[in-house]
Design a protein around this motif. Structure first.
Motif, mmCIF file in Angstrom:
data_model
loop_
_atom_site.group_PDB
_atom_site.id
_atom_site.type_symbol
_atom_site.label_atom_id
_atom_site.label_comp_id
_atom_site.label_asym_id
_atom_site.label_seq_id
_atom_site.Cartn_x
_atom_site.Cartn_y
_atom_site.Cartn_z
ATOM 1 N N GLN A 82 0.830 -1.204 0.000
ATOM 2 C CA GLN A 82 0.000 0.000 0.000
ATOM 3 C C GLN A 82 0.869 1.261 0.000
ATOM 4 O O GLN A 82 0.525 2.269 -0.633
ATOM 5 C CB GLN A 82 -0.953 0.003 1.200
ATOM 6 N N LYS A 83 1.993 1.197 0.695
ATOM 7 C CA LYS A 83 2.912 2.341 0.728
ATOM 8 C C LYS A 83 3.482 2.599 -0.670
ATOM 9 O O LYS A 83 3.569 3.752 -1.117
ATOM 10 C CB LYS A 83 4.044 2.077 1.725
ATOM 11 N N ILE A 84 3.854 1.540 -1.387
ATOM 12 C CA ILE A 84 4.383 1.700 -2.750
ATOM 13 C C ILE A 84 3.335 2.321 -3.656
ATOM 14 O O ILE A 84 3.617 3.236 -4.438
ATOM 15 C CB ILE A 84 4.840 0.335 -3.324
ATOM 16 N N THR A 85 2.105 1.826 -3.554
ATOM 17 C CA THR A 85 1.058 2.275 -4.487
ATOM 18 C C THR A 85 0.563 3.700 -4.206
ATOM 19 O O THR A 85 -0.226 4.228 -4.978
ATOM 20 C CB THR A 85 -0.143 1.305 -4.484
ATOM 21 N N GLU A 86 1.055 4.310 -3.155
ATOM 22 C CA GLU A 86 0.746 5.734 -2.957
ATOM 23 C C GLU A 86 1.298 6.571 -4.102
ATOM 24 O O GLU A 86 0.748 7.623 -4.450
ATOM 25 C CB GLU A 86 1.320 6.228 -1.621
ATOM 26 N N THR A 87 2.401 6.109 -4.710
ATOM 27 C CA THR A 87 3.024 6.876 -5.801
ATOM 28 C C THR A 87 3.256 6.051 -7.067
ATOM 29 O O THR A 87 3.556 6.619 -8.117
ATOM 30 C CB THR A 87 4.387 7.456 -5.355
ATOM 31 N N ASN A 88 3.143 4.739 -6.985
ATOM 32 C CA ASN A 88 3.442 3.885 -8.136
ATOM 33 C C ASN A 88 2.259 2.961 -8.410
ATOM 34 O O ASN A 88 1.948 2.085 -7.609
ATOM 35 C CB ASN A 88 4.704 3.054 -7.858
ATOM 36 N N ALA A 89 1.637 3.143 -9.581
ATOM 37 C CA ALA A 89 0.446 2.357 -9.917
ATOM 38 C C ALA A 89 0.788 0.964 -10.443
ATOM 39 O O ALA A 89 -0.096 0.118 -10.552
ATOM 40 C CB ALA A 89 -0.381 3.101 -10.972
ATOM 41 N N LEU A 90 2.073 0.698 -10.744
ATOM 42 C CA LEU A 90 2.450 -0.578 -11.372
ATOM 43 C C LEU A 90 3.636 -1.233 -10.656
ATOM 44 O O LEU A 90 4.670 -1.513 -11.259
ATOM 45 C CB LEU A 90 2.816 -0.350 -12.850
ATOM 46 N N PRO A 91 3.522 -1.529 -9.363
ATOM 47 C CA PRO A 91 4.680 -2.047 -8.633
ATOM 48 C C PRO A 91 5.172 -3.413 -9.095
ATOM 49 O O PRO A 91 6.379 -3.675 -9.104
ATOM 50 C CB PRO A 91 4.195 -2.097 -7.178
ATOM 51 N N ALA A 92 4.254 -4.305 -9.484
ATOM 52 C CA ALA A 92 4.684 -5.635 -9.933
ATOM 53 C C ALA A 92 5.454 -5.553 -11.240
ATOM 54 O O ALA A 92 6.349 -6.358 -11.504
ATOM 55 C CB ALA A 92 3.472 -6.560 -10.093
ATOM 56 N N VAL A 93 5.110 -4.563 -12.063
ATOM 57 C CA VAL A 93 5.830 -4.330 -13.319
ATOM 58 C C VAL A 93 7.193 -3.708 -13.030
ATOM 59 O O VAL A 93 8.230 -4.201 -13.478
ATOM 60 C CB VAL A 93 5.009 -3.418 -14.258
ATOM 61 N N CYS A 94 7.194 -2.613 -12.266
ATOM 62 C CA CYS A 94 8.446 -1.894 -11.999
ATOM 63 C C CYS A 94 9.455 -2.751 -11.248
ATOM 64 O O CYS A 94 10.657 -2.657 -11.489
ATOM 65 C CB CYS A 94 8.161 -0.617 -11.219
ATOM 66 N N GLY A 95 8.968 -3.587 -10.336
ATOM 67 C CA GLY A 95 9.875 -4.465 -9.602
ATOM 68 C C GLY A 95 10.609 -5.433 -10.499
ATOM 69 O O GLY A 95 11.663 -5.964 -10.128
ATOM 70 N N ARG A 96 10.065 -5.658 -11.697
ATOM 71 C CA ARG A 96 10.678 -6.604 -12.637
ATOM 72 C C ARG A 96 11.520 -5.940 -13.720
ATOM 73 O O ARG A 96 12.553 -6.489 -14.107
ATOM 74 C CB ARG A 96 9.578 -7.458 -13.298
ATOM 75 N N VAL A 97 11.071 -4.806 -14.242
ATOM 76 C CA VAL A 97 11.720 -4.285 -15.450
ATOM 77 C C VAL A 97 12.423 -2.945 -15.276
ATOM 78 O O VAL A 97 13.088 -2.484 -16.207
ATOM 79 C CB VAL A 97 10.713 -4.192 -16.624
ATOM 80 N N CYS A 98 12.320 -2.289 -14.127
ATOM 81 C CA CYS A 98 13.001 -1.010 -13.938
ATOM 82 C C CYS A 98 14.514 -1.200 -13.878
ATOM 83 O O CYS A 98 14.986 -2.166 -13.272
ATOM 84 C CB CYS A 98 12.562 -0.358 -12.626
ATOM 85 N N PRO A 99 15.268 -0.268 -14.435
ATOM 86 C CA PRO A 99 16.728 -0.315 -14.281
ATOM 87 C C PRO A 99 17.152 0.256 -12.925
ATOM 88 O O PRO A 99 17.751 1.323 -12.830
ATOM 89 C CB PRO A 99 17.226 0.545 -15.446
ATOM 90 N N GLN A 100 16.814 -0.472 -11.856
ATOM 91 C CA GLN A 100 17.074 0.047 -10.501
ATOM 92 C C GLN A 100 18.551 0.379 -10.281
ATOM 93 O O GLN A 100 18.889 1.300 -9.547
ATOM 94 C CB GLN A 100 16.630 -0.972 -9.442
ATOM 95 N N GLU A 101 19.423 -0.396 -10.954
ATOM 96 C CA GLU A 101 20.857 -0.197 -10.750
ATOM 97 C C GLU A 101 21.315 1.197 -11.203
ATOM 98 O O GLU A 101 22.342 1.694 -10.737
ATOM 99 C CB GLU A 101 21.660 -1.288 -11.481
ATOM 100 N N ARG A 102 20.531 1.837 -12.097
ATOM 101 C CA ARG A 102 20.894 3.185 -12.563
ATOM 102 C C ARG A 102 20.098 4.256 -11.834
ATOM 103 O O ARG A 102 20.337 5.440 -12.026
ATOM 104 C CB ARG A 102 20.632 3.318 -14.070
ATOM 105 N N GLN A 103 19.114 3.848 -11.051
ATOM 106 C CA GLN A 103 18.219 4.810 -10.414
ATOM 107 C C GLN A 103 18.310 4.678 -8.892
ATOM 108 O O GLN A 103 19.302 5.063 -8.300
ATOM 109 C CB GLN A 103 16.804 4.615 -10.964
ATOM 110 N N CYS A 104 17.277 4.136 -8.260
ATOM 111 C CA CYS A 104 17.239 4.116 -6.791
ATOM 112 C C CYS A 104 18.448 3.408 -6.173
ATOM 113 O O CYS A 104 19.063 3.900 -5.221
ATOM 114 C CB CYS A 104 15.942 3.479 -6.316
ATOM 115 N N GLU A 105 18.808 2.230 -6.715
ATOM 116 C CA GLU A 105 19.895 1.455 -6.110
ATOM 117 C C GLU A 105 21.249 2.138 -6.285
ATOM 118 O O GLU A 105 22.160 1.942 -5.474
ATOM 119 C CB GLU A 105 19.913 0.030 -6.669
ATOM 120 N N SER A 106 21.375 2.961 -7.338
ATOM 121 C CA SER A 106 22.649 3.668 -7.542
ATOM 122 C C SER A 106 22.883 4.724 -6.466
ATOM 123 O O SER A 106 24.018 5.154 -6.238
ATOM 124 C CB SER A 106 22.676 4.328 -8.921
ATOM 125 N N LYS A 107 21.807 5.137 -5.785
ATOM 126 C CA LYS A 107 21.914 6.156 -4.727
ATOM 127 C C LYS A 107 22.007 5.538 -3.326
ATOM 128 O O LYS A 107 22.192 6.251 -2.344
ATOM 129 C CB LYS A 107 20.684 7.069 -4.752
#
Length: 467
Positions: A82-107
């Motif tokens: 529920q916390k994720i979906t406050e700002t992200n409508a597609l968490p199951a998608v983003c958790g799979r295909v986002c380039p986290q290594e260049r975005q959140c995880e890079s920070k």
């Protein structure tokens, strides 16, 4: 008193189970199997809950990352979702295909010494746990508190924009040219990376919020943007993506057996050619050359291998350091025995007397000195020509927006690449009154999460405009 989470001192990410490479490269089932509850809690406990939350700043949709991770660490998985979906409508998608290594995880501060927290895996875990255990949202009546808004395209930018507008009281209709909603999530990304059942469930969640989907509707043919305004829509968001493929312009590109990556992946994914009991026509080639080095090239190559190819080659004119695809996708492709031919460029596609592909003539390349941007340009090594035997060539060298919408809408300006021009101050307001745009239609081919970020910006801009 609030429960204190004991920090997990492990420097490496908690490992995640995957299908063995030489098993998965012959099936279309999901490669990564995801975390168990205990694994998710252990990985979540690696988060330091930094004061300034740099990971959130690195997320294009500003997911409250430390907050949802802390909830996972406590075992409150539904609250994390529920916390994720406050700002992200597609968490199951983003958790799979986002380039986290260049975005959140890079920070991530944990990444200074060791590996960053596996934010993407944890986002996927929370979404999957909710899918399996959470309560389904009740369908909301379509609201018309603030008027009707049309969204063109049901890809990531359109879905994000529609979700935010619906939550804000607008009556939203999404117009999709194809027979299935999801845009690139449905036609472009293979089942083994993003199961289509997950995309369908994310869309169902938007329907439950009151969003309406009109399929098989081509804006510019079925109805124009002017026609939408005439029907009472107060604003229009263009999230039609970049589906027009590029080719190299070399000899032999018209031979049978030459595909754009878009056509190939659409046949495999949207038209379900990967299922042997479907009647979608597709030739199961034996020796396949994929030209390009991005995520789409990896998807095409790995799909060709799963369809039964003996040899699949990635041909890319720069070196491994310059490959634009996610490191995870490159790693998986190599594990699955995709043959990388780097510093190599096609110069001619060869064919037989029946007009069918028989091979690709290539030339070896070398990287020159860095230019003003710091990128080293590849140059041809004279006399280094050689041939790769092949019965199929898949071109994956980029896409641009389809010209249909801009050519049927007066006042909608584009740049020389055919991308819609938007105001610099908000990045989503076009040159046509009441029309907003975002995602690949503006930037050219980019990532799912950047398109979603643009969709969310557009939803805010539309709300401000209609106020």
């Amino acid at each position: 008193m609030e429960e204190k989470i004991k920090i997990n001192p492990a420097l490496q990410k908690t490992p995640v189970a995957e299908q063995p490479p030489l098993v998965r490269n012959r099936n279309f089932e999901e490669v990564c199997l995801g975390y168990t509850e205990e694994e998710a809690k252990a990985e979540a406990a690696r988060c330091l809950n930094c004061k300034n939350h740099p990971c959130t700043e690195g997320c294009p949709v500003n997911v409250k990352i430390p907050e949802f991770i802390a909830l996972i660490a406590k075992g409150d998985f539904e609250a994390a979702y529920q916390k994720i979906t406050e700002t992200n409508a597609l968490p199951a998608v983003c958790g799979r295909v986002c380039p986290q290594e260049r975005q959140c995880e890079s920070k991530c501060v944990r990444g200074i010494k060791g590996e960053p927290v596996a934010i993407g895996r944890l986002e996927r875990f929370a979404a999957d746990w909710h899918r399996a255990n959470g309560k389904k949202a009740e369908t909301a009546a379509a609201q018309n508190v603030k008027g009707k808004v049309a969204v063109i395209g049901s890809g990531p930018s359109g879905l994000a924009c529609a979700g935010d507008l619906a939550a804000n009281g607008y009556q939203v209709t999404v117009f999709e040219a194809l027979h299935t909603a999801g845009g690139v999530l449905s036609y472009g990304i293979p089942e083994f990376r993003l199961p289509k059942a997950i995309v369908a469930e994310e869309i169902d969640a938007l329907k439950a919020k009151g969003v309406t989907f009109e399929l098989n509707t081509i804006i510019g043919r079925t109805i124009t943007i002017d026609g939408l305004f005439e029907e009472g829509y107060k604003a229009v968001f263009v999230g039609s993506g970049a589906g027009l493929p590029s080719f190299m312009g070399i000899e032999g590109e018209t031979l049978n057996g030459v595909y754009s990556a878009n056509e190939f992946l659409t046949r495999v994914n949207l038209m379900k050619a990967y299922l042997r009991d479907y009647e979608t026509p597709i030739i199961r080639h034996k020796n396949v050359v994929v030209v390009g080095g991005g995520n789409v090239a990896m998807d095409a190559a790995r799909s060709a291998m799963r369809l039964g190819a003996d040899n699949v080659y990635i041909v890319y004119r720069r070196g491994e350091e310059e490959l634009p695809a996610r490191k995870e996708e490159i790693h998986h492709a190599k594990e699955e025995q995709i043959d990388f031919r780097l510093l190599t460029n096609p110069v001619k596609i060869l064919g037989d007397e029946n007009g069918k592909v028989t091979g690709v003539e290539c030339v070896r390349m070398e990287l020159g000195e860095p230019d003003a941007s710091g990128r080293r340009s590849p140059t041809e090594i004279k006399g280094s020509n050689f041939v790769i035997d092949a019965d199929a060539v898949i071109m994956s060298i980029g896409t641009s927006p389809n010209p249909l919408i801009r050519t049927t809408t007066e006042g909608l300006q584009t740049n020389k690449r055919g991308c819609l021009i938007v105001k610099e101050d908000d990045g989503v307001t076009t040159t046509r009154e009441g029309v907003f745009a975002g995602g690949d239609a503006v930037t050219g081919a980019a990532t799912v999460i950047l398109a979603m970020g643009a969709g969310k910006k557009a939803a805010k801009a539309i709300d401000d405009y209609l106020k």
